[in-house]
Each structure stands twice: as structure tokens, then as C-alpha cells.
Design a protein around this motif. Sequence first.
Motif, PDB file in Angstrom:
ATOM      1  N   PHE A  23       3.104 -22.608   4.737  1.00  0.00           N
ATOM      2  CA  PHE A  23       1.802 -23.171   4.382  1.00  0.00           C
ATOM      3  C   PHE A  23       0.859 -22.076   3.922  1.00  0.00           C
ATOM      4  CE2 PHE A  23      -1.815 -25.842   4.525  1.00  0.00           C
ATOM      5  CZ  PHE A  23      -2.839 -25.161   5.171  1.00  0.00           C
ATOM      6  N   VAL A  24       0.053 -22.409   2.912  1.00  0.00           N
ATOM      7  CA  VAL A  24      -0.961 -21.482   2.412  1.00  0.00           C
ATOM      8  C   VAL A  24      -2.357 -22.069   2.606  1.00  0.00           C
ATOM      9  CG1 VAL A  24      -1.836 -20.247   0.395  1.00  0.00           C
ATOM     10  CG2 VAL A  24       0.641 -20.542   0.705  1.00  0.00           C
ATOM     11  N   SER A  25      -2.572 -23.274   2.097  1.00  0.00           N
ATOM     12  CA  SER A  25      -3.904 -23.864   2.152  1.00  0.00           C
ATOM     13  C   SER A  25      -3.797 -25.347   1.859  1.00  0.00           C
ATOM     14  CB  SER A  25      -4.820 -23.188   1.125  1.00  0.00           C
ATOM     15  OG  SER A  25      -6.134 -23.685   1.197  1.00  0.00           O
ATOM     16  N   THR A  68      -2.714 -38.449  12.747  1.00  0.00           N
ATOM     17  CA  THR A  68      -2.270 -37.096  13.089  1.00  0.00           C
ATOM     18  C   THR A  68      -1.524 -36.545  11.894  1.00  0.00           C
ATOM     19  OG1 THR A  68      -0.214 -37.907  14.068  1.00  0.00           O
ATOM     20  CG2 THR A  68      -2.084 -37.581  15.549  1.00  0.00           C
ATOM     21  N   PHE A  69      -1.899 -35.378  11.490  1.00  0.00           N
ATOM     22  CA  PHE A  69      -1.292 -34.784  10.295  1.00  0.00           C
ATOM     23  C   PHE A  69      -1.328 -33.277  10.457  1.00  0.00           C
ATOM     24  CE2 PHE A  69       0.328 -35.062   6.108  1.00  0.00           C
ATOM     25  CZ  PHE A  69      -0.214 -34.037   5.359  1.00  0.00           C
ATOM     26  N   TYR A  70      -0.168 -32.694  10.555  1.00  0.00           N
ATOM     27  CA  TYR A  70      -0.070 -31.253  10.756  1.00  0.00           C
ATOM     28  C   TYR A  70       0.067 -30.594   9.394  1.00  0.00           C
ATOM     29  CZ  TYR A  70       0.706 -32.788  15.517  1.00  0.00           C
ATOM     30  OH  TYR A  70       0.572 -33.384  16.739  1.00  0.00           O
ATOM     31  N   VAL A  71      -1.049 -30.155   8.854  1.00  0.00           N
ATOM     32  CA  VAL A  71      -1.090 -29.657   7.479  1.00  0.00           C
ATOM     33  C   VAL A  71      -0.149 -28.482   7.275  1.00  0.00           C
ATOM     34  CG1 VAL A  71      -3.416 -30.477   7.020  1.00  0.00           C
ATOM     35  CG2 VAL A  71      -3.084 -28.168   7.957  1.00  0.00           C
ATOM     36  N   GLU A  72       0.098 -27.703   8.324  1.00  0.00           N
ATOM     37  CA  GLU A  72       0.911 -26.507   8.169  1.00  0.00           C
ATOM     38  C   GLU A  72       2.408 -26.792   8.136  1.00  0.00           C
ATOM     39  OE1 GLU A  72      -2.271 -23.516  10.408  1.00  0.00           O
ATOM     40  OE2 GLU A  72      -0.150 -23.489  10.936  1.00  0.00           O
ATOM     41  N   TYR A 126      -6.720 -23.198   5.899  1.00  0.00           N
ATOM     42  CA  TYR A 126      -6.107 -21.965   5.413  1.00  0.00           C
ATOM     43  C   TYR A 126      -5.143 -21.403   6.444  1.00  0.00           C
ATOM     44  CZ  TYR A 126      -9.895 -21.934   1.968  1.00  0.00           C
ATOM     45  OH  TYR A 126     -10.760 -22.262   0.961  1.00  0.00           O
ATOM     46  N   ALA A 127      -4.049 -20.844   5.942  1.00  0.00           N
ATOM     47  CA  ALA A 127      -3.197 -20.034   6.795  1.00  0.00           C
ATOM     48  C   ALA A 127      -3.921 -18.725   7.085  1.00  0.00           C
ATOM     49  CB  ALA A 127      -1.871 -19.760   6.092  1.00  0.00           C
ATOM     50  N   ASP A 128      -3.563 -18.085   8.168  1.00  0.00           N
ATOM     51  CA  ASP A 128      -4.186 -16.802   8.510  1.00  0.00           C
ATOM     52  C   ASP A 128      -4.036 -15.801   7.367  1.00  0.00           C
ATOM     53  OD1 ASP A 128      -3.283 -16.860  12.055  1.00  0.00           O
ATOM     54  OD2 ASP A 128      -4.917 -17.818  10.943  1.00  0.00           O
ATOM     55  N   VAL A 139       7.222 -18.309  -4.973  1.00  0.00           N
ATOM     56  CA  VAL A 139       7.015 -19.511  -5.761  1.00  0.00           C
ATOM     57  C   VAL A 139       6.031 -20.389  -4.988  1.00  0.00           C
ATOM     58  CG1 VAL A 139       8.064 -21.558  -6.784  1.00  0.00           C
ATOM     59  CG2 VAL A 139       9.315 -19.387  -6.770  1.00  0.00           C
ATOM     60  N   TYR A 140       4.985 -20.785  -5.653  1.00  0.00           N
ATOM     61  CA  TYR A 140       3.939 -21.592  -5.024  1.00  0.00           C
ATOM     62  C   TYR A 140       4.099 -23.050  -5.449  1.00  0.00           C
ATOM     63  CZ  TYR A 140       1.483 -17.486  -3.311  1.00  0.00           C
ATOM     64  OH  TYR A 140       1.141 -16.336  -2.630  1.00  0.00           O
ATOM     65  N   TYR A 141       4.038 -23.941  -4.463  1.00  0.00           N
ATOM     66  CA  TYR A 141       4.195 -25.371  -4.688  1.00  0.00           C
ATOM     67  C   TYR A 141       2.942 -26.113  -4.236  1.00  0.00           C
ATOM     68  CZ  TYR A 141       9.206 -24.244  -4.845  1.00  0.00           C
ATOM     69  OH  TYR A 141      10.438 -23.714  -5.147  1.00  0.00           O
ATOM     70  N   CYS A 142       2.534 -27.115  -5.006  1.00  0.00           N
ATOM     71  CA  CYS A 142       1.501 -28.000  -4.488  1.00  0.00           C
ATOM     72  C   CYS A 142       2.168 -29.248  -3.928  1.00  0.00           C
ATOM     73  CB  CYS A 142       0.434 -28.328  -5.522  1.00  0.00           C
ATOM     74  SG  CYS A 142       0.975 -29.171  -7.009  1.00  0.00           S
ATOM     75  N   ALA A 143       1.548 -29.790  -2.919  1.00  0.00           N
ATOM     76  CA  ALA A 143       2.072 -30.960  -2.212  1.00  0.00           C
ATOM     77  C   ALA A 143       0.925 -31.926  -1.951  1.00  0.00           C
ATOM     78  CB  ALA A 143       2.714 -30.536  -0.902  1.00  0.00           C
TER      79      ALA A 143
END
Length: 125
Positions: free
Chosen positions: A46-48, A103-107, A59-61, A92-96
Motif C-alpha cells: 500500500f502507498v496511499s 470495515t475497510f482495511y485500505v492497506e 498514507y503508508a509510513d 510498478v505502481y497500480y491504482c485500485a
Amino acid sequence: VQLQASGGGSVQAGGSLTLVCKVSRGNKSTFAVGWFRQAPGKEREFVSAIMWDNSRPFYADSAEGRFTISRDAAANTVQLEMNSLKPEDTAVYYCAADYPGSTFYVESSSEWQYWGQGTQVTVSS
């Protein structure tokens, strides 16, 4: 939902890039768009992320303080502005995207149902 990522490229350490995710979505108000990355030999991380209705960012740390996520509702895009890039940001960066429930764990990449193609970011030292 369809996603199209763009904006990757090659930069030197300390440089900047802005990734753009073009989004086509349904009409549910609860909607989120996120960015993940995957380096060779590593797991996707996860990035953001951003909530579409209130623009709340996550945001990720590793991204905190260097990356900024934003969305343009009129253009149906989400941007990830990346500054002070480091060689370890190479991936490689992916959008999702997804329609989060209560409940939603974004990371967690397994939470996200929709994925775009990746865009390569290379940072040289």
C-alpha cells in the motif's frame, strides 16, 4: 469500474513525479481509490488512498510527508504527487478502487476489487 494509470517515468533521487488514475465508476457515494506498488521480488504494498466523497487521505509510513494524494471529481481522476523520490520507491505502481463497506482495511490489497494496469516508476541514485 475501470481504471487507467499513467504518469510513471524515470527520475533521479530527489526528483518528483505525478501519477494519475483515470476513473470510471458507478453512482454509489462511498467509493475509494488507492495506490499500491510492487517492486521486483516483493509483495504488492500500500502507498496511499483517498475517499471519494470527503477526500480523506490515507498514507503508508513510507509515503507520509513526501507523497500527496488528491482527487478531481470533475475530471474523474486521482493524482499521486510524489516528491523527494528515493531509489527504494522504484516499483510498478497500480491504482485500485472499491466501494468500501463499514470495515475497510485500505492497506490490504485483498480488500480492493478493481485494479488498473501498472505504471513503472524508476528512481536512480
